[in-house]
Design a protein around this motif. Structure first.
Motif, PDB file in Angstrom:
ATOM      1  N   ASP A  20       0.825  -1.205   0.000  1.00 22.67           N
ATOM      2  CA  ASP A  20       0.000   0.000   0.000  1.00 22.67           C
ATOM      3  C   ASP A  20       0.854   1.247   0.000  1.00 22.67           C
ATOM      4  O   ASP A  20       0.567   2.220  -0.694  1.00 22.67           O
ATOM      5  CB  ASP A  20      -0.926   0.015   1.225  1.00 22.67           C
ATOM      6  CG  ASP A  20      -2.146  -0.880   1.031  1.00 22.67           C
ATOM      7  OD1 ASP A  20      -2.364  -1.319  -0.115  1.00 22.67           O
ATOM      8  OD2 ASP A  20      -2.859  -1.129   2.011  1.00 22.67           O
ATOM      9  N   ARG A  24       0.807   4.239  -3.497  1.00 23.56           N
ATOM     10  CA  ARG A  24      -0.014   5.403  -3.201  1.00 23.56           C
ATOM     11  C   ARG A  24      -0.342   6.215  -4.447  1.00 23.56           C
ATOM     12  O   ARG A  24      -1.325   6.932  -4.483  1.00 23.56           O
ATOM     13  CB  ARG A  24       0.696   6.291  -2.178  1.00 23.56           C
ATOM     14  CG  ARG A  24       0.736   5.672  -0.801  1.00 23.56           C
ATOM     15  CD  ARG A  24       1.492   6.550   0.179  1.00 23.56           C
ATOM     16  NE  ARG A  24       1.536   5.929   1.498  1.00 23.56           N
ATOM     17  CZ  ARG A  24       2.189   6.434   2.527  1.00 23.56           C
ATOM     18  NH1 ARG A  24       2.858   7.559   2.393  1.00 23.56           N
ATOM     19  NH2 ARG A  24       2.183   5.820   3.700  1.00 23.56           N
ATOM     20  N   ARG A  28      -5.450   4.177  -6.576  1.00 29.04           N
ATOM     21  CA  ARG A  28      -6.352   3.511  -5.648  1.00 29.04           C
ATOM     22  C   ARG A  28      -6.857   4.519  -4.622  1.00 29.04           C
ATOM     23  O   ARG A  28      -6.100   5.299  -4.072  1.00 29.04           O
ATOM     24  CB  ARG A  28      -5.609   2.387  -4.933  1.00 29.04           C
ATOM     25  CG  ARG A  28      -6.495   1.654  -3.914  1.00 29.04           C
ATOM     26  CD  ARG A  28      -5.689   0.756  -3.011  1.00 29.04           C
ATOM     27  NE  ARG A  28      -4.975  -0.269  -3.758  1.00 29.04           N
ATOM     28  CZ  ARG A  28      -4.216  -1.196  -3.172  1.00 29.04           C
ATOM     29  NH1 ARG A  28      -4.062  -1.188  -1.863  1.00 29.04           N
ATOM     30  NH2 ARG A  28      -3.595  -2.098  -3.890  1.00 29.04           N
ATOM     31  N   ARG A  30      -7.728   6.047  -1.302  1.00 33.07           N
ATOM     32  CA  ARG A  30      -7.332   5.865   0.085  1.00 33.07           C
ATOM     33  C   ARG A  30      -8.300   6.617   0.974  1.00 33.07           C
ATOM     34  O   ARG A  30      -8.928   7.597   0.541  1.00 33.07           O
ATOM     35  CB  ARG A  30      -5.906   6.364   0.303  1.00 33.07           C
ATOM     36  CG  ARG A  30      -4.904   5.706  -0.631  1.00 33.07           C
ATOM     37  CD  ARG A  30      -3.497   6.110  -0.272  1.00 33.07           C
ATOM     38  NE  ARG A  30      -3.113   5.519   0.997  1.00 33.07           N
ATOM     39  CZ  ARG A  30      -2.369   6.145   1.906  1.00 33.07           C
ATOM     40  NH1 ARG A  30      -1.972   7.381   1.695  1.00 33.07           N
ATOM     41  NH2 ARG A  30      -2.047   5.550   3.023  1.00 33.07           N
TER      42      ARG A  30
END
Length: 286
Positions: A20, A24, A28, A30
């Motif tokens: 993850d 960053r 995706r 968050r």
């Protein structure tokens, strides 16, 4: 779930967290900081409900909040899909139980990181395989002005109560002049150690007869490796990690635990380094 399965789960979670952090910028979505903070602000509410369903009056009493605040709490829970009302009681949904457990785990790991700070400061450059969770309740021993050798004493006390000892280290486990360690190493304990080549040579030059006898009787196995990350000690029922001063080689901290996951982690780490090491016999000149 047995210890090995839980270890695999922890390991996969650790790898996922690192992925993850590396992904960053991939687009995706968050969670926003405010979303995370909102969950943490309701930590005590989630902790209360993970113990079991409660009515609104219990929430008010247990959390010491007003009636209006308890209404706001339950409305937030419902909006987030974290809890629902059944027979007058508010209980967590499956989603809510998972979130509550993660909040508890997050707090526990923060406490563990704070307790393990002396160790993490020593091993930080090389601790990518280190998993904090199993060491949350470990015994952390650091030097004091009154007892500068307190970590070494802790290590020795565990060694003297163990029939077996495996591990690796960047330097001597304890100062060369400590006779108690070498009595255990050569006479009392079935031992397998991985050292840097220079450390093995020092050991052989300072204790030539004892090393030869212990190896000859199959009581001591020495292996060498060109690089090692920190000190790892595996006893009968506990596992310990030592952090050392880079300049002096003195032990700055020793952390140990009997946690089953930590012991499984230590076993795997030791075996990984052992596979990439050389037995002493292969390094002896003929």
């Amino acid at each position: 779930m047995n210890g090995t399965s839980l270890f695999e789960e922890l390991l996969q979670q650790s790898y996922a967290l690192r992925r993850d952090s590396l992904e960053r910028e991939t687009g995706r979505r968050r969670l926003e900081t405010d979303e995370l903070l909102d969950v943490l602000r309701h930590r005590e509410l989630l902790e209360l409900l993970i113990e079991g369903p409660s009515d609104r009056r219990d929430i008010q009493t247990q959390l010491g909040v007003s009636r209006a605040t308890s209404h706001r709490f339950t409305r937030w829970l419902e909006q987030q899909g974290l809890a629902e009302r059944r027979d007058g009681l508010w209980g967590l949904t499956g989603h809510g139980e998972t979130v509550a457990e993660e909040v508890l785990r997050f707090e526990r790991n923060l406490r563990a990181a704070a307790r393990l700070e002396p160790l993490l400061e020593c091993i930080c450059p090389d601790h990518k395989e280190f998993i904090i969770e199993p060491f949350a309740d470990a015994v952390v021993t650091t030097p004091t002005p009154e007892d500068p050798y307190k970590p070494v004493e802790r290590f020795l006390s565990l060694l003297e109560n163990s029939n077996t000892f495996r591990g690796f280290n960047t330097t001597h486990m304890v100062p060369p002049g400590v006779g108690r360690f070498y009595a255990s190493l050569f006479d009392d304990t079935e031992t397998e150690l991985i050292y840097l080549p220079v450390v093995v040579e020092t050991l052989r030059s300072t204790h030539p007869e004892q090393v030869a006898d212990a190896i000859g009787h199959g009581h001591l196995a020495l292996r060498t490796r060109e690089a090692l990350p920190y000190g790892l000690a595996i006893f009968d029922g506990r596992v310990g990690i030592g952090g050392y001063d880079d300049e002096t080689g003195t032990m700055r901290v020793f952390v140990d635990t009997d946690d089953g996951i930590a012991r499984e982690w230590a076993r795997r780490v030791f075996e990984a380094y052992r596979r990439d090491s050389v037995p002493l016999e292969s390094t002896v000149e003929t």
